[in-house]
Scaffold this motif. Structure first.
Motif, PDB file in Angstrom:
ATOM      1  N   GLU A  66       0.269   2.419  -7.506  1.00 31.31           N
ATOM      2  CA  GLU A  66       0.447   2.818  -8.714  1.00 31.31           C
ATOM      3  C   GLU A  66       2.220   3.905  -9.281  1.00 31.31           C
ATOM      4  O   GLU A  66       2.266   3.721  -8.234  1.00 31.31           O
ATOM      5  CB  GLU A  66      -0.801   4.177  -8.310  1.00 31.31           C
ATOM      6  CG  GLU A  66      -0.853   5.211  -9.271  1.00 31.31           C
ATOM      7  CD  GLU A  66      -1.491   4.389 -10.339  1.00 31.31           C
ATOM      8  OE1 GLU A  66      -0.901   4.481 -11.682  1.00 31.31           O
ATOM      9  OE2 GLU A  66      -3.118   3.679 -10.807  1.00 31.31           O
ATOM     10  N   ASP A  67       1.801   4.319 -10.741  1.00 34.31           N
ATOM     11  CA  ASP A  67       3.051   4.580 -10.975  1.00 34.31           C
ATOM     12  C   ASP A  67       2.966   6.049 -10.616  1.00 34.31           C
ATOM     13  O   ASP A  67       3.001   6.584 -12.106  1.00 34.31           O
ATOM     14  CB  ASP A  67       3.126   4.365 -12.876  1.00 34.31           C
ATOM     15  CG  ASP A  67       4.689   4.980 -12.975  1.00 34.31           C
ATOM     16  OD1 ASP A  67       5.443   5.802 -12.333  1.00 34.31           O
ATOM     17  OD2 ASP A  67       4.309   5.013 -14.525  1.00 34.31           O
ATOM     18  N   PRO A  74       6.441   0.841 -10.582  1.00 32.54           N
ATOM     19  CA  PRO A  74       4.967   1.192  -9.371  1.00 32.54           C
ATOM     20  C   PRO A  74       5.159   1.468  -8.508  1.00 32.54           C
ATOM     21  O   PRO A  74       6.600   1.042  -7.935  1.00 32.54           O
ATOM     22  CB  PRO A  74       3.744  -0.281  -9.901  1.00 32.54           C
ATOM     23  CG  PRO A  74       5.096  -1.171  -9.434  1.00 32.54           C
ATOM     24  CD  PRO A  74       6.342  -0.070 -11.094  1.00 32.54           C
ATOM     25  N   GLU A  75       4.691   2.346  -7.646  1.00 30.02           N
ATOM     26  CA  GLU A  75       5.219   2.758  -6.360  1.00 30.02           C
ATOM     27  C   GLU A  75       3.877   2.124  -5.703  1.00 30.02           C
ATOM     28  O   GLU A  75       2.729   1.655  -5.652  1.00 30.02           O
ATOM     29  CB  GLU A  75       4.714   4.316  -5.437  1.00 30.02           C
ATOM     30  CG  GLU A  75       5.748   5.092  -6.317  1.00 30.02           C
ATOM     31  CD  GLU A  75       6.633   4.957  -7.585  1.00 30.02           C
ATOM     32  OE1 GLU A  75       7.167   5.036  -8.388  1.00 30.02           O
ATOM     33  OE2 GLU A  75       5.265   5.530  -8.204  1.00 30.02           O
ATOM     34  N   ILE A  76       4.302   1.768  -4.343  1.00 30.99           N
ATOM     35  CA  ILE A  76       3.474   0.708  -3.075  1.00 30.99           C
ATOM     36  C   ILE A  76       3.237   1.708  -1.578  1.00 30.99           C
ATOM     37  O   ILE A  76       4.116   2.262  -1.471  1.00 30.99           O
ATOM     38  CB  ILE A  76       3.809  -0.234  -2.967  1.00 30.99           C
ATOM     39  CG1 ILE A  76       2.609  -1.429  -1.494  1.00 30.99           C
ATOM     40  CG2 ILE A  76       4.679  -0.516  -1.915  1.00 30.99           C
ATOM     41  CD1 ILE A  76       1.775  -1.530  -1.886  1.00 30.99           C
ATOM     42  N   LEU A  77       1.541   2.222  -1.372  1.00 31.78           N
ATOM     43  CA  LEU A  77       1.596   2.991  -0.649  1.00 31.78           C
ATOM     44  C   LEU A  77       0.808   2.251   0.368  1.00 31.78           C
ATOM     45  O   LEU A  77      -0.263   1.337  -0.255  1.00 31.78           O
ATOM     46  CB  LEU A  77      -0.101   4.243  -1.228  1.00 31.78           C
ATOM     47  CG  LEU A  77       1.054   5.201  -1.937  1.00 31.78           C
ATOM     48  CD1 LEU A  77       0.727   4.579  -3.592  1.00 31.78           C
ATOM     49  CD2 LEU A  77       0.666   6.308  -1.947  1.00 31.78           C
ATOM     50  N   VAL A  78       0.748   2.691   1.721  1.00 32.50           N
ATOM     51  CA  VAL A  78       0.315   1.901   2.951  1.00 32.50           C
ATOM     52  C   VAL A  78      -0.500   2.514   3.515  1.00 32.50           C
ATOM     53  O   VAL A  78       0.557   3.635   3.795  1.00 32.50           O
ATOM     54  CB  VAL A  78       1.408   0.300   3.530  1.00 32.50           C
ATOM     55  CG1 VAL A  78       0.432   0.241   4.560  1.00 32.50           C
ATOM     56  CG2 VAL A  78       1.846  -0.032   2.553  1.00 32.50           C
ATOM     57  N   TYR A  79      -1.609   2.808   3.644  1.00 39.14           N
ATOM     58  CA  TYR A  79      -2.600   4.131   4.199  1.00 39.14           C
ATOM     59  C   TYR A  79      -2.765   3.003   5.751  1.00 39.14           C
ATOM     60  O   TYR A  79      -2.955   2.171   6.227  1.00 39.14           O
ATOM     61  CB  TYR A  79      -3.714   4.290   3.894  1.00 39.14           C
ATOM     62  CG  TYR A  79      -3.994   4.646   2.447  1.00 39.14           C
ATOM     63  CD1 TYR A  79      -2.084   5.127   1.675  1.00 39.14           C
ATOM     64  CD2 TYR A  79      -4.348   4.065   1.629  1.00 39.14           C
ATOM     65  CE1 TYR A  79      -2.446   5.590   0.875  1.00 39.14           C
ATOM     66  CE2 TYR A  79      -4.110   4.650   0.661  1.00 39.14           C
ATOM     67  CZ  TYR A  79      -3.658   5.062  -0.351  1.00 39.14           C
ATOM     68  OH  TYR A  79      -3.347   5.431  -1.568  1.00 39.14           O
ATOM     69  N   LEU A  80      -2.196   4.594   7.599  1.00 40.97           N
ATOM     70  CA  LEU A  80      -1.823   3.710   8.649  1.00 40.97           C
ATOM     71  C   LEU A  80      -2.757   4.892   8.708  1.00 40.97           C
ATOM     72  O   LEU A  80      -2.912   6.662   9.076  1.00 40.97           O
ATOM     73  CB  LEU A  80      -0.635   3.563   9.555  1.00 40.97           C
ATOM     74  CG  LEU A  80       0.343   2.504   8.128  1.00 40.97           C
ATOM     75  CD1 LEU A  80       1.037   3.642   7.816  1.00 40.97           C
ATOM     76  CD2 LEU A  80      -0.064   1.437   9.235  1.00 40.97           C
ATOM     77  N   ASN A  81      -3.693   4.385   9.804  1.00 40.14           N
ATOM     78  CA  ASN A  81      -4.593   5.733  10.694  1.00 40.14           C
ATOM     79  C   ASN A  81      -4.324   4.536  12.518  1.00 40.14           C
ATOM     80  O   ASN A  81      -4.217   3.766  12.970  1.00 40.14           O
ATOM     81  CB  ASN A  81      -5.863   5.131  10.369  1.00 40.14           C
ATOM     82  CG  ASN A  81      -6.216   6.446   9.274  1.00 40.14           C
ATOM     83  OD1 ASN A  81      -5.947   6.428   8.849  1.00 40.14           O
ATOM     84  ND2 ASN A  81      -6.790   7.169   9.942  1.00 40.14           N
ATOM     85  N   SER A  82      -4.046   6.135  13.480  1.00 37.50           N
ATOM     86  CA  SER A  82      -3.743   5.341  14.688  1.00 37.50           C
ATOM     87  C   SER A  82      -4.371   5.271  15.202  1.00 37.50           C
ATOM     88  O   SER A  82      -6.354   5.447  15.000  1.00 37.50           O
ATOM     89  CB  SER A  82      -3.197   7.013  15.505  1.00 37.50           C
ATOM     90  OG  SER A  82      -4.617   8.219  15.545  1.00 37.50           O
ATOM     91  N   ASP A  83      -5.209   4.274  16.362  1.00 42.91           N
ATOM     92  CA  ASP A  83      -6.104   3.291  16.927  1.00 42.91           C
ATOM     93  C   ASP A  83      -6.828   4.744  17.804  1.00 42.91           C
ATOM     94  O   ASP A  83      -6.091   5.549  18.562  1.00 42.91           O
ATOM     95  CB  ASP A  83      -5.929   2.503  17.374  1.00 42.91           C
ATOM     96  CG  ASP A  83      -5.433   1.279  17.147  1.00 42.91           C
ATOM     97  OD1 ASP A  83      -5.102   1.486  15.509  1.00 42.91           O
ATOM     98  OD2 ASP A  83      -4.507   0.444  17.576  1.00 42.91           O
ATOM     99  N   GLY A  84      -7.639   4.420  18.566  1.00 48.23           N
ATOM    100  CA  GLY A  84      -8.155   5.785  19.007  1.00 48.23           C
ATOM    101  C   GLY A  84      -9.849   6.758  18.353  1.00 48.23           C
ATOM    102  O   GLY A  84      -9.784   6.981  16.916  1.00 48.23           O
ATOM    103  N   THR A 131      -2.418  10.414 -10.900  1.00 45.15           N
ATOM    104  CA  THR A 131      -1.267  10.495 -10.436  1.00 45.15           C
ATOM    105  C   THR A 131      -0.510  10.997  -8.905  1.00 45.15           C
ATOM    106  O   THR A 131       0.447  11.550  -9.236  1.00 45.15           O
ATOM    107  CB  THR A 131       0.508  10.697 -11.068  1.00 45.15           C
ATOM    108  OG1 THR A 131      -0.242  11.558 -11.921  1.00 45.15           O
ATOM    109  CG2 THR A 131       0.225   9.821 -12.928  1.00 45.15           C
ATOM    110  N   THR A 132      -1.871  10.971  -8.722  1.00 42.37           N
ATOM    111  CA  THR A 132      -1.818  12.169  -6.958  1.00 42.37           C
ATOM    112  C   THR A 132      -2.238  11.654  -5.822  1.00 42.37           C
ATOM    113  O   THR A 132      -3.152  10.220  -6.240  1.00 42.37           O
ATOM    114  CB  THR A 132      -2.617  13.433  -7.242  1.00 42.37           C
ATOM    115  OG1 THR A 132      -2.093  13.999  -9.099  1.00 42.37           O
ATOM    116  CG2 THR A 132      -2.535  14.325  -6.342  1.00 42.37           C
TER     117      THR A 132
END
Length: 177
Positions: A66-67, A74-84, A131-132
């Motif tokens: 998304e810009d 554009p920006e690239i966003l990668v969402y990570l969550n810890s295992d557990g 844009t949020t």
């Protein structure tokens, strides 16, 4: 017939996440193999170097393009969550430098924000809304177990701003509902 068996675990060879995202002639392949996240940009004028991050104990839950700062790139966003059981989340993001290259965006730790982290015990969800960057999680009250939050939901809204050395996500609003 002789069978040759390589000593490679399935986790190391199978991609647990693989997504291609494109916007405004810029593309990203976001891929996880084993404990390694790679982001392969394409379309930049000067530098399309692949980014590799070790993500031991974490899983990619989604990726979006998304810009966010409305600059036309554009920006690239990668969402990570810890295992557990906690599923503590974070965001790995990169911003375009006028379609020439990309730079990492700083994402603030929730532990550094007393207003945001009161009652926080993980279970993070992230999404881009216009844009949020929206960050949502359940609020835990005293005595709650990790599996049974009894408070409301909290949503933190971040805006992308220019920082001293790089772009940063800055808290715009904190809403409890």
């Amino acid at each position: 017939n002789d069978t040759i068996v390589q000593n490679t675990s399935v986790k190391d060879t199978v991609s647990s996440f693989n997504r291609n995202l494109n916007m405004q002639n810029i593309g990203f392949q976001v891929k996880v193999i084993g404990d390694h996240l790679t982001i392969q940009p394409s379309g930049y004028e000067l530098d399309n170097t692949i980014v590799t991050k070790e993500i031991v104990g974490m899983s990619v839950t989604n990726a979006e393009i998304e810009d966010l700062n409305s600059d036309g790139f554009p920006e690239i966003l990668v969402y990570l969550n810890s295992d557990g059981s906690g599923s503590y989340g974070t965001v790995l993001a990169y911003s375009s430098n006028q379609n020439k290259s990309m730079s990492e965006i700083s994402f603030p730790s929730i532990s550094d924000n007393p207003k945001a982290n009161k009652g926080y015990m993980g279970h993070d969800e992230f999404a881009v809304v216009e844009t949020t960057l929206s960050h949502r999680f359940p609020i835990y009250l005293d005595g709650d177990t990790n599996s049974k939050p009894s408070g409301k939901m909290r949503q933190i809204q971040y805006k992308l701003k220019d920082g001293e050395a790089s772009r940063v996500f800055v808290v715009d609003k904190i809403l409890d509902f």
